[in-house]
Design a protein around this motif. Structure first.
Motif: not given
Length: 448
Positions: A138-151, A328-330
């Motif tokens: 998610x972080x490398x292919x779509x260039x999403x920041x880490x917080x966005x990748x975790x969410x 995020x899960x909650x």
């Protein structure tokens, strides 16, 4: 042969003499104080001359006869035996340079120019490793920041287990609607067990099972979602903790708002507070299982309510990446319970409408925290006493079967008993009287 060798030696000596003469001439010019330019010219001229003289006898001219060498000389032509030619070895062809693989860059570096997880010891086929691979993708292919990748990863996982949430909600609604009948059977079963009547207790337990099977209720279905979330939570926890401890350098500025560094704990303790608050709301509203207001929870609901407060001191030191996933899960759980409260959504997923029973209609009355704890303690004591009583009865029964017979009568009924003879009375010889007397003695002994 000797004459030829002498001629070659004489030619060589002449060349050496001429060379030494040239060197002496250049040395004399230098000693006489010539200019640097003259010295350069003289030295270059002498060198060229010597080179030409030395090279002149060695320039071969093709002779008429094979194997002979002809030298450019003013003297008579000289022929010498040719030197044996060197053997030519057939070497194999040099192979072409290998072409570099297309994934050479991606194996050691990400597309964003960062080291790959495989190069720093992360990833793999274990559950935490697969979570790390998904985060890297998610972080490398779509260039999403880490917080966005975790969410996004959390949202995908919770979407996959959403059918289990619907199954738990259906079972919770059925249990709530049939709660009065279930409580009646449960109270009768508890009374029979406390009185030591195992047969009645088993009978009411069988009636409870038949009733739940008829209504399609199973208390274990409420635990499906927690059991499914447990391995996912552990995998996310271990994977994100390894990423923060390694650390992944890009995670130092991959956060959001005040928690920019995901490898460190939140300096303002806001993430632990948000995580504990959302966890309490999730437990209270009963997103994934029965609500705590249901009477079947009893003492467990107080334990679950205290859980967010107990875990707060531990979550204070967690890396921000772990708390980002937990929060995020909650929030996703709260969104699901808000969605499942819509009547049309409940009808679409075939979830029964919740019937609110007044407290007077329920056989089990609310007793509060203290009353519930006291009742639980009394039930535990009674159950322990019943088990101890049953164990003593079994010991006595086994001892009575193995030990000697215990005398519980005054006279042995299997043997005739004669009454004591009165010396003043005369002996009776009537057999009827004797039989009547023996019978009376046997009756009296049987009474004893």
């Amino acid at each position: 042969m000797m004459s030829k060798r002498m001629q070659i030696w004489r030619a060589t000596q002449a060349v050496l003499t001429l060379n030494s003469t040239c060197n002496r001439a250049s040395t004399q010019m230098f000693s006489l104080g010539g200019s640097s330019r003259d010295m350069h010219l003289s030295s270059s001229w002498s060198n060229q001359l010597s080179n030409r003289i030395i090279a002149a006898p060695l320039i071969p001219l093709y002779a008429s006869a094979p194997g002979a060498i002809r030298f450019a000389s003013s003297q008579k032509d000289i022929t010498v035996e040719s030197v044996p030619s060197k053997e030519i070895v057939d070497l194999p062809a040099i192979p072409d340079a290998p072409t570099p693989p297309s994934n050479l860059v991606t194996e050691s570096f990400m597309e964003a120019g960062e080291p790959s997880f495989a190069s720093i010891g992360l990833g793999g086929w274990s559950p935490p490793g697969m979570i790390q691979n998904c985060m890297e993708f998610l972080h490398c292919t779509w260039d999403i920041p880490w917080w966005g990748a975790i969410a996004i990863g959390t949202l995908c996982v919770r979407t996959l287990i959403f059918p289990l949430v619907i199954l738990a909600q259906r079972n919770s609604a059925k249990m709530s609607n049939n709660m009065p009948q279930m409580q009646v059977l449960q109270l009768k079963m508890t009374e029979a067990r406390q009185s030591g009547n195992a047969i009645e207790s088993a009978r009411y337990a069988q009636e409870m099972m038949l009733f739940m099977r008829e209504k399609g209720v199973n208390p274990l279905k409420n635990m499906i979602v927690p059991l499914a979330q447990a391995p996912l939570f552990i995998s996310f926890f271990m994977g994100l903790r390894q990423m923060a401890n390694t650390p992944v350098e890009s995670m130092r500025d991959g956060g959001l708002f005040w928690f920019t560094d995901l490898t460190l704990a939140d300096p303002y303790y806001l993430l632990p507070v948000i995580t504990s608050a959302t966890l309490y709301l999730t437990i209270e509203l009963g997103t994934d299982s029965a609500r705590l207001s249901a009477a079947n929870m009893n003492t467990m609901k107080y334990v679950l309510r205290a859980l967010p407060i107990v875990i707060f001191p531990f979550t204070m030191n967690f890396p921000a990446a772990i708390l980002t996933y937990w929060a995020c899960s909650n929030f996703i759980s709260l969104g699901q319970v808000a969605l499942l409260r819509i009547p049309k959504v409940r009808d679409y997923f075939k979830i029964e409408k919740m019937i609110s029973h007044p407290p007077s209609a329920l056989p089990a009355k609310k007793k509060g925290f203290v009353g519930g704890m006291k009742e639980s303690w009394d039930n535990m004591k009674i159950t322990k006493e019943i088990e101890e009583r049953q164990r003593l009865d079994e010991i006595r029964f086994a001892k009575a079967g193995k030990g000697p017979l215990v005398k519980t009568f005054k006279y042995d009924p299997t043997k005739p008993h004669s009454s004591p003879v009165n010396p003043n009375s005369s002996p009776s010889t009537n057999p009827n009287q004797i039989e009547t007397q023996v019978t009376s003695n046997l009756k009296s002994s049987s009474k004893h």
